[in-house]
Design a protein around this motif. Structure first.
Motif, PDB file in Angstrom:
ATOM      1  N   ALA A  52       0.829  -1.210   0.000  1.00  0.00           N
ATOM      2  CA  ALA A  52       0.000   0.000   0.000  1.00  0.00           C
ATOM      3  C   ALA A  52       0.861   1.256   0.000  1.00  0.00           C
ATOM      4  O   ALA A  52       0.562   2.235  -0.701  1.00  0.00           O
ATOM      5  N   LEU A  53       1.945   1.263   0.772  1.00  0.00           N
ATOM      6  CA  LEU A  53       2.836   2.420   0.828  1.00  0.00           C
ATOM      7  C   LEU A  53       3.535   2.633  -0.497  1.00  0.00           C
ATOM      8  O   LEU A  53       3.741   3.773  -0.932  1.00  0.00           O
ATOM      9  N   ILE A  54       3.926   1.536  -1.154  1.00  0.00           N
ATOM     10  CA  ILE A  54       4.610   1.627  -2.449  1.00  0.00           C
ATOM     11  C   ILE A  54       3.654   2.141  -3.516  1.00  0.00           C
ATOM     12  O   ILE A  54       4.006   3.017  -4.320  1.00  0.00           O
ATOM     13  N   LEU A  55       2.439   1.621  -3.536  1.00  0.00           N
ATOM     14  CA  LEU A  55       1.444   2.091  -4.501  1.00  0.00           C
ATOM     15  C   LEU A  55       1.141   3.564  -4.289  1.00  0.00           C
ATOM     16  O   LEU A  55       1.024   4.338  -5.254  1.00  0.00           O
ATOM     17  N   GLU A  56       1.019   3.978  -3.054  1.00  0.00           N
ATOM     18  CA  GLU A  56       0.746   5.379  -2.740  1.00  0.00           C
ATOM     19  C   GLU A  56       1.869   6.268  -3.237  1.00  0.00           C
ATOM     20  O   GLU A  56       1.641   7.388  -3.715  1.00  0.00           O
ATOM     21  N   ALA A  57       3.115   5.786  -3.141  1.00  0.00           N
ATOM     22  CA  ALA A  57       4.263   6.596  -3.547  1.00  0.00           C
ATOM     23  C   ALA A  57       4.361   6.743  -5.059  1.00  0.00           C
ATOM     24  O   ALA A  57       4.521   7.859  -5.574  1.00  0.00           O
ATOM     25  N   VAL A  58       4.262   5.642  -5.821  1.00  0.00           N
ATOM     26  CA  VAL A  58       4.502   5.698  -7.270  1.00  0.00           C
ATOM     27  C   VAL A  58       3.242   6.011  -8.059  1.00  0.00           C
ATOM     28  O   VAL A  58       3.316   6.414  -9.227  1.00  0.00           O
ATOM     29  N   GLY A  59       2.053   5.799  -7.479  1.00  0.00           N
ATOM     30  CA  GLY A  59       0.819   6.257  -8.093  1.00  0.00           C
ATOM     31  C   GLY A  59       0.083   5.302  -8.999  1.00  0.00           C
ATOM     32  O   GLY A  59      -1.063   5.573  -9.356  1.00  0.00           O
ATOM     33  N   SER A  60       0.700   4.183  -9.416  1.00  0.00           N
ATOM     34  CA  SER A  60       0.005   3.280 -10.338  1.00  0.00           C
ATOM     35  C   SER A  60       0.389   1.835 -10.050  1.00  0.00           C
ATOM     36  O   SER A  60       1.467   1.547  -9.509  1.00  0.00           O
ATOM     37  N   VAL A  61      -0.518   0.938 -10.453  1.00  0.00           N
ATOM     38  CA  VAL A  61      -0.297  -0.492 -10.253  1.00  0.00           C
ATOM     39  C   VAL A  61       0.896  -0.969 -11.079  1.00  0.00           C
ATOM     40  O   VAL A  61       1.759  -1.711 -10.597  1.00  0.00           O
ATOM     41  N   GLY A  62       0.959  -0.550 -12.354  1.00  0.00           N
ATOM     42  CA  GLY A  62       2.042  -0.988 -13.220  1.00  0.00           C
ATOM     43  C   GLY A  62       3.404  -0.582 -12.712  1.00  0.00           C
ATOM     44  O   GLY A  62       4.344  -1.392 -12.680  1.00  0.00           O
TER      45      GLY A  62
ATOM     46  N   GLY B  46      -5.473   2.297 -17.705  1.00  0.00           N
ATOM     47  CA  GLY B  46      -4.229   1.581 -17.947  1.00  0.00           C
ATOM     48  C   GLY B  46      -3.484   1.333 -16.652  1.00  0.00           C
ATOM     49  O   GLY B  46      -3.677   2.036 -15.647  1.00  0.00           O
ATOM     50  N   LEU B  47      -2.620   0.326 -16.665  1.00  0.00           N
ATOM     51  CA  LEU B  47      -1.881  -0.044 -15.461  1.00  0.00           C
ATOM     52  C   LEU B  47      -0.957   1.071 -14.976  1.00  0.00           C
ATOM     53  O   LEU B  47      -0.618   1.126 -13.799  1.00  0.00           O
ATOM     54  N   PHE B  48      -0.538   1.961 -15.897  1.00  0.00           N
ATOM     55  CA  PHE B  48       0.407   3.018 -15.520  1.00  0.00           C
ATOM     56  C   PHE B  48      -0.261   4.382 -15.389  1.00  0.00           C
ATOM     57  O   PHE B  48       0.435   5.401 -15.294  1.00  0.00           O
ATOM     58  N   ALA B  49      -1.571   4.414 -15.364  1.00  0.00           N
ATOM     59  CA  ALA B  49      -2.285   5.679 -15.195  1.00  0.00           C
ATOM     60  C   ALA B  49      -2.009   6.255 -13.813  1.00  0.00           C
ATOM     61  O   ALA B  49      -2.124   5.568 -12.800  1.00  0.00           O
ATOM     62  N   GLY B  50      -1.633   7.522 -13.767  1.00  0.00           N
ATOM     63  CA  GLY B  50      -1.351   8.183 -12.502  1.00  0.00           C
ATOM     64  C   GLY B  50       0.059   8.005 -11.991  1.00  0.00           C
ATOM     65  O   GLY B  50       0.377   8.391 -10.858  1.00  0.00           O
ATOM     66  N   THR B  51       0.956   7.445 -12.814  1.00  0.00           N
ATOM     67  CA  THR B  51       2.331   7.205 -12.389  1.00  0.00           C
ATOM     68  C   THR B  51       3.042   8.514 -12.051  1.00  0.00           C
ATOM     69  O   THR B  51       2.980   9.484 -12.819  1.00  0.00           O
ATOM     70  N   SER B  52       3.717   8.530 -10.933  1.00  0.00           N
ATOM     71  CA  SER B  52       4.466   9.714 -10.513  1.00  0.00           C
ATOM     72  C   SER B  52       5.731   9.860 -11.352  1.00  0.00           C
ATOM     73  O   SER B  52       6.331   8.871 -11.779  1.00  0.00           O
TER      74      SER B  52
END
Length: 508
Positions: A75-85, A238-244
């Protein structure tokens, strides 16, 4: 590929290297002495027995790596990078970098097969200023890295026990959760201090539970995926939508990922207790890491198959508990399995305490710590009891001292920063020793690419934490607090080294 133990010649300190075997009448010479030919600080009071075989070593590596990280950091990693991919990419990068680091430490551990890890490697590679880098490593490891990591794991043990009892991922009674963590630290002290062989067997059993839990996560994810139960509500773009795109987001995520992968060097701290270390160290370390990395990547896939990204974010540090509740229902998923996860993280604390106490033990015998004859003593139970007690006390302090809320992430960051400093220094030292200690046999030689990747990771992880994040919460712990605290502690330790150097006479 491997050399026999008796092929190891004189070690870098001038004592006969026996592949990690110790003699009961050996003495420990302070690194601070001007000449290392007389035992002027701490006399050895016995040696630890060789109780670890290949499976024991691999179980310890797997048991040390698999801890709270995979059950709490997604959860912390997803919150940091912003996307599942990108979250998955970060886990893969962490796996690749960890394998490179493991390969480098395999050469170091087989070239210098003595307990102590970086303390021994830095002492051999950088003899001037005498004992400076080994001293700084020991102080940072003993006072920051080990207790902060063990405290984080102990706190997650409390989280999962509380989740099993209340069904809540957050809003627990903070002190009840912390007292469970303190109880875990004390239990590890008692087991490793008074029941050494039984503790090793318990570690093996808990390691099996961890592996089975991860396999269960993978299987549940596969079944749900095949059955068409994949969550897609937050991945429509997409899996990378919202990527920081900010570098600070990735260093924050990588600290959590590397925390989850940390532990592949655990046998380097207890080589003297490993049977046939030149042969078994590489097999146990790399084998354990590869097994764990595969399970980690597949487990993350399973999380996102069963839970949508919003649910992962809301789960906090209890993502595995929410996963099993969704997949298996309230009885098994919320009550039974979280208890097993709590036991699994307890096993990680046991493995980490074992390794951390050996650093204290070796540091005390080198004269780095006060009460060296006490902390470097082997008890009648064949354990470094006093060293274990110090580790337990420091872990308990780290559990109760930080403020609630962000404590878990802060403990990971503050413990990870010094580790990267000394990891990078050790790899540079390995390259130096290929010239200055070319006569030493190298049963295993690391590839140049592995060394380069590890040094690059260390540089990135040491520099980027000081870059201001894209979004700063004025009420949160400052982004620079963890790395600056670590650097300040190392600076203070330099002053302590200078004082001790003067006390023991001029350094040559």
């Amino acid at each position: 590929m491997y050399a026999a133990e008796h092929d190891i010649p004189l070690n870098v300190h001038g004592a006969v290297a026996d592949g990690g075997r110790g003699s009961a009448d050996s003495t420990t010479v302070s690194l601070f002495s001007a000449e290392r030919t007389e035992p002027d600080v701490v006399e050895s009071t016995g040696e630890l027995e060789r109780t670890l075989g290949l499976w024991d070593g691999m179980a310890m590596v797997i048991g040390t790596i698999i801890g709270s990280g995979i059950f709490s950091t997604p959860a912390l990693i997803l919150e940091a990078v912003g996307s599942v991919g990108m979250s998955m990419v970060v886990w893969l990068i962490g796996a690749a970098a960890s394998v490179c680091g493991c390969i480098v430490y395999m050469e170091l551990g087989t070239m210098l097969p003595r307990s102590g890890g970086e303390k021994e490697y830095l002492a051999a590679a950088f003899p001037r200023p005498r004992a400076l880098l080994p001293f700084l490593f020991c102080m940072s490891s003993i006072a920051i890295c080990s207790p902060s990591g063990l405290a984080a794991d102990s706190a997650v043990t409390g989280t999962y026990f509380m989740y099993a009892g209340t069904g809540r991922t957050t809003d627990h009674n903070a002190w009840a959760q912390r007292m469970i963590g303190v109880g875990v630290a004390v239990l590890c002290l008692l087991l490793h201090g008074f029941f050494v062989r039984a503790a090793i067997r318990i570690q093996g059993v808990l390691t099996v539970i961890k592996v089975l839990l991860l396999l269960l996560i993978v299987v549940v994810g596969m079944v749900r995926g095949i059955g068409g139960g994949v969550r897609r509500s937050d991945t429509a773009g997409g899996l990378f939508a919202g990527t920081s795109t900010h570098p600070s987001a990735y260093v924050s995520a990588l600290f959590k990922v590397f925390f989850a992968y940390s532990g592949y060097t655990s046998l380097n701290y207890s080589t003297s207790e490993l049977r046939n270390p030149v042969r078994n160290l590489p097999r146990a370390a790399l084998g354990g890491l590869l097994v764990t990395a595969t399970l980690y990547v597949l487990s993350n896939v399973a999380y996102f198959v069963v839970l949508d990204p919003a649910m992962v974010r809301e789960s906090g540090t209890a993502v595995a508990g929410v996963f099993f509740t969704q997949a298996l229902g309230r009885t098994w998923g919320q009550r039974v399995v979280p208890l097993l996860i709590g036991l699994a993280t307890l096993g990680n604390v046991m493995c980490g305490t074992f390794a951390a106490s050996r650093v204290v033990f070796e540091a005390a015998r080198e004269g780095f710590l006060p009460l060296g004859t006490v902390l470097g003593h082997v008890s009648r139970f064949q354990s470094p009891l006093a060293a274990l007690a110090l580790c337990s006390a420091l872990t308990s302090l780290f559990i109760v001292a930080p403020p609630p809320g962000e404590a878990y992430a802060f403990l990971i960051d503050i413990g990870g920063y010094p580790q990267w400093i000394f990891c990078g220094a050790s790899v540079v030292g390995l390259l130096v020793m290929r010239r200055t200690h070319a006569h030493l046999p190298r049963p295993f030689k690391a590839w140049h690419i592995a060394s380069a990747v590890t040094i690059a990771c260390a540089a990135f992880m040491c520099v980027v934490p000081f870059v201001r994040p894209e979004h700063v919460d004025p009420h949160a712990i400052p982004y620079w607090a963890a790395p600056l605290t670590a650097v300040a502690f190392i600076a203070v330790s330099c002053s302590a080294w200078a004082t001790m150097s003067c006390w023991h006479g001029p350094l040559k």
